[in-house]
Motif scaffolding. Structure first.
Motif, mmCIF file in Angstrom:
data_model
loop_
_atom_site.group_PDB
_atom_site.id
_atom_site.type_symbol
_atom_site.label_atom_id
_atom_site.label_comp_id
_atom_site.label_asym_id
_atom_site.label_seq_id
_atom_site.Cartn_x
_atom_site.Cartn_y
_atom_site.Cartn_z
ATOM 1 N N TYR A 57 -5.720 2.219 -4.884
ATOM 2 C CA TYR A 57 -5.712 3.254 -4.112
ATOM 3 C C TYR A 57 -6.862 3.431 -3.319
ATOM 4 N N LEU A 60 2.448 1.586 -3.546
ATOM 5 C CA LEU A 60 1.468 2.042 -4.360
ATOM 6 C C LEU A 60 1.222 3.838 -4.275
ATOM 7 N N ALA A 61 1.245 4.155 -2.976
ATOM 8 C CA ALA A 61 0.898 5.343 -2.560
ATOM 9 C C ALA A 61 2.056 6.408 -3.297
ATOM 10 N N ALA A 105 0.863 -1.186 -0.016
ATOM 11 C CA ALA A 105 0.038 -0.041 -0.009
ATOM 12 C C ALA A 105 0.739 1.282 0.042
ATOM 13 N N ASP A 152 -4.051 1.351 -10.738
ATOM 14 C CA ASP A 152 -3.594 1.806 -9.542
ATOM 15 C C ASP A 152 -4.324 2.610 -8.867
ATOM 16 N N LYS A 179 -7.678 3.213 0.576
ATOM 17 C CA LYS A 179 -8.278 4.659 1.258
ATOM 18 C C LYS A 179 -9.757 4.651 1.980
ATOM 19 N N ALA A 181 -9.222 10.495 -5.415
ATOM 20 C CA ALA A 181 -7.532 10.150 -5.362
ATOM 21 C C ALA A 181 -6.773 11.542 -5.685
ATOM 22 N N VAL A 237 0.182 6.412 3.160
ATOM 23 C CA VAL A 237 -0.589 5.051 3.844
ATOM 24 C C VAL A 237 0.073 4.785 5.327
ATOM 25 N N LEU A 294 1.898 6.587 -7.063
ATOM 26 C CA LEU A 294 1.063 7.649 -7.342
ATOM 27 C C LEU A 294 1.381 9.014 -7.033
ATOM 28 N N CYS A 303 -0.788 8.813 -14.166
ATOM 29 C CA CYS A 303 -1.388 7.603 -13.235
ATOM 30 C C CYS A 303 -2.247 6.306 -14.150
#
Length: 321
Positions: free
Chosen positions: A203, A22-23, A19, A199, A207, A58, A314, A26, A195
């Motif tokens: 995300y 990924l954050a 996580a 993804d 979230k 996002a 995250v 992005l 992006c």
């Protein structure tokens, strides 16, 4: 060990690691787009258009995080256009935005009734709905003193638009990450331009954004865009890296090797001139390498993150909650 990892089992630690990765990806993609296209400048007031979908949630979340670490100061105001669709949960966005503690405005305009009255049953509503929505948002941007209008279109949206224009419009035209409105008064930016939709979907799930479905355009099953989306997703599954290569092609345009006489002076070409970029390949056998999948950790340094210490996205709230 990070405080949030203490007491977690191996599976939970792995999920937290993925996580955070990924954050970070992005965040960097958004930062790259902002820097490459000079989307945000000192003192800007960014009107973030929030629809209630995964993409705009996002975008708002990441921009709020970047706002804390950016070397420049800019403000954010979230705007939602309540189009009076039947069953629209009016309380969701005000509750969410109030909890974030940010400035926002909910604009109520009954465009739904207009679209349903004007567009024949069975016809797509997107074109009229977009025009009505655009005019309202431009007006609100003026009222709020916004210098930039941020929309939540991502890389997949941009590619889909390219193919839609090629297949149905006869144009080599995509969706620019940054543009000026027709009247020259408004600057529109798309911070999610780099992006991937998949993804953003992950995300949004992590979230747990309070997603609001669109009952106007989202319920139309045979949209041309949906056909194009399925085609690109199929390519992505069968040929990893192809989508990344296609998007890079939009950033490496060679006008002399297309066929637009307005874009390049073919009529004026003379022998003895300096060869155009791309080279002479008229008699060559063309060879292409297989595209390489996008590296998850291949991240460029981005100046919008350089000056202040970035917070973890995250495992630690970055949006004021």
């Amino acid at each position: 060990m990070h405080d949030t990892e203490q007491g977690l089992d191996p599976k939970a630690k792995k999920e937290l690691f993925e996580a955070n990765k990924l954050a970070k990806r992005l965040r960097h993609h958004v930062g790259d787009a902002i820097n490459d296209f000079n989307m945000i400048e000192q003192g800007d007031r960014i009107m973030v258009c929030l629809s209630g979908g995964k993409d705009s949630y996002a975008m708002l979340d990441i921009l709020l995080g970047l706002q804390k670490s950016a070397p420049i100061d800019f403000s954010i105001v979230a705007v939602n256009l309540d189009q009076k669709q039947p069953g629209f949960p009016e309380h969701v966005l005000p509750t969410y935005l109030t909890e974030l503690g940010i400035e926002y405005r909910i604009v109520e305009e009954d465009t739904y009734s207009i679209v349903k009255r004007v567009v024949e049953e069975g016809k797509t509503t997107c074109a009229l709905c977009s025009r009505l929505r655009r005019g309202i948002l431009y007006r609100v941007a003026d009222e709020l003193g916004a210098t930039k209008i941020a929309l939540g279109h991502h890389r997949d949206d941009i590619l889909q638009t390219l193919f839609l224009n090629m297949f149905y419009g006869g144009k080599l035209k995509g969706m620019p990450p940054k543009l000026v409105s027709d009247d020259g008064k408004h600057m529109v930016i798309r911070p999610l331009a780099y992006c991937r939709e998949k993804d953003i979907e992950r995300y949004a799930a992590i979230k747990q954004f309070p997603i609001i479905p669109c009952n106007l355009c989202g319920s139309q099953p045979n949209l041309q865009r949906q056909v194009i989306k399925e085609m690109i997703n199929d390519w992505d599954k069968r040929f990893p890296g192809r989508v990344e290569t296609m998007f890079r092609a939009m950033q490496n345009v060679v006008p002399s090797h297309l066929a637009d006489t307005e874009l390049f002076d073919f009529a004026g070409l003379k022998t003895g001139a300096v060869p155009e970029a791309g080279g002479d390949i008229a008699f060559d056998k063309e060879e292409f390498r297989d595209p390489q999948p996008e590296g998850a950790d291949a991240l460029r340094g981005i100046s919008i993150l350089d000056s202040r210490k970035p917070s973890t996205i995250v495992g630690e709230q970055t949006c004021g909650r």
